[in-house]
Design a protein around this motif. Structure first.
Motif, PDB file in Angstrom:
ATOM      1  N   ARG A 162      45.712  42.360  43.877  1.00 46.19           N
ATOM      2  CA  ARG A 162      45.012  41.400  44.162  1.00 46.19           C
ATOM      3  C   ARG A 162      44.808  39.773  43.808  1.00 46.19           C
ATOM      4  N   SER A 220      39.345  37.596  38.720  1.00 49.91           N
ATOM      5  CA  SER A 220      38.055  38.067  37.935  1.00 49.91           C
ATOM      6  C   SER A 220      37.252  39.586  38.818  1.00 49.91           C
ATOM      7  N   GLY A 221      37.825  39.725  39.312  1.00 49.93           N
ATOM      8  CA  GLY A 221      37.496  41.132  39.673  1.00 49.93           C
ATOM      9  C   GLY A 221      38.287  42.235  39.381  1.00 49.93           C
ATOM     10  N   MET A 272      36.611  45.773  37.558  1.00 49.87           N
ATOM     11  CA  MET A 272      36.357  46.839  38.160  1.00 49.87           C
ATOM     12  C   MET A 272      37.047  47.221  39.200  1.00 49.87           C
TER      13      MET A 272
END
Length: 289
Positions: free
Chosen positions: A103, A107-108, A111
């Motif tokens: 990644r 921020s994610g 998830m």
């Protein structure tokens, strides 16, 4: 303590060890003078006489049937394509681990972690369905012949036949550090006893196969025992992501070795290596066409 299912996976990936000793047993009968210093001549005679004729000595086709029942019919170092439920579930775990590990933004992150945990639960549920007499029988059959094949390759008298190379070391081929002696020996056996480029197995490729076997073994074992705990799940999830990502990168390295696109594993700068998530995404796009 290792479980039977992950041990079967590891032997599946490294089945070339048994395949090599089957070839040695035939060479031993034809050229016994080449094996005068061998201490495992009795085992080689058993390989020649019993392989394919005894439930504890399955031949290549019989072993393929055992492994295929559990893991699908794709090659052991493939990435799950066309390999049934096991391959699909395992591939999804590796893909989710890759998306998390590579990644760009944080921020994610949660998830992505949740998506990984979801893939683990799916894989875990499928692995649970495999437990039973099929696994028990397959483990008993493949353990016997695999362990005896390893013993032959650890015999200095056998290794001497192949260019005077050293034998495979103790705890090979399933323990780290892998070392190069066992891989060199496999490469030379294939070069000497197998005809055709499709049967050759370079040292570098065998070492990658050991990585696939090791990380696949570890991931399968951890998935079976995984239970998310909010209080300490962060560390256990991260450890499992690391194992699955290592499994994924080992498989990708193997695929690159098989490709003819000019890519190199050694980082020599001839072509930049695409990251794993890019290749995974490209494959998934192709599936949906």
């Amino acid at each position: 303590m290792s479980g039977k299912l992950e041990d079967l996976y590891r032997r599946w990936i490294l089945d070339c060890v048994v395949d090599s000793v089957e070839a040695i047993s035939k060479d031993f009968v034809q050229h016994p003078q080449q094996y005068r210093g061998a201490t495992t001549s009795g085992l080689l005679e058993e390989f020649k006489a019993r392989t394919g004729n005894d439930p504890l000595w399955p031949n290549k086709e019989q072993r393929a049937a055992i492994y295929g029942t559990l893991f699908g019919m794709a090659d052991g170092d493939s990435d799950g394509e066309n390999s049934g439920q096991f391959g699909e579930a395992a591939s999804d775990v590796r893909r989710r681990a890759t998306l998390y590990a590579e990644r760009v933004f944080s921020s994610g992150e949660e998830m992505l972690r949740q998506a990984f945990r979801d893939s683990i639960e799916t894989f875990q549920a499928y692995l649970e369905t495999l437990k039973g007499p099929v696994v028990d029988r397959g483990d008993a059959q493949t353990t016997n012949i695999f362990d005896k094949a390893v013993a032959v390759l650890q015999d200095a008298g056998v290794a001497q036949r192949f260019g005077g190379l050293p034998p495979a070391p103790a705890n090979w081929p399933t323990s780290r550090p892998y070392g190069g002696d066992g891989a060199n020996l496999i490469e030379e056996i294939k070069r000497t006893l197998f005809v055709g480029p499709e049967y050759q197995l370079p040292r570098k490729r065998f070492l990658v196969m050991q990585r696939i076997a090791t990380y696949g073994h570890g991931t399968i074992a951890d998935v079976q025992s995984y239970k998310y705990d909010q209080s300490k799940g962060q560390k256990s999830t991260t450890d499992l992501i690391t194992a699955a990502y290592s499994w994924a990168t080992a498989i990708l390295d193997s695929k690159r070795m098989n490709s003819n696109d000019g890519m190199h594993l050694g980082g020599d700068g001839s072509k930049p290596l695409e990251n794993l998530s890019t290749l995974e995404s490209r494959r998934n796009i192709g599936r949906n066409r």
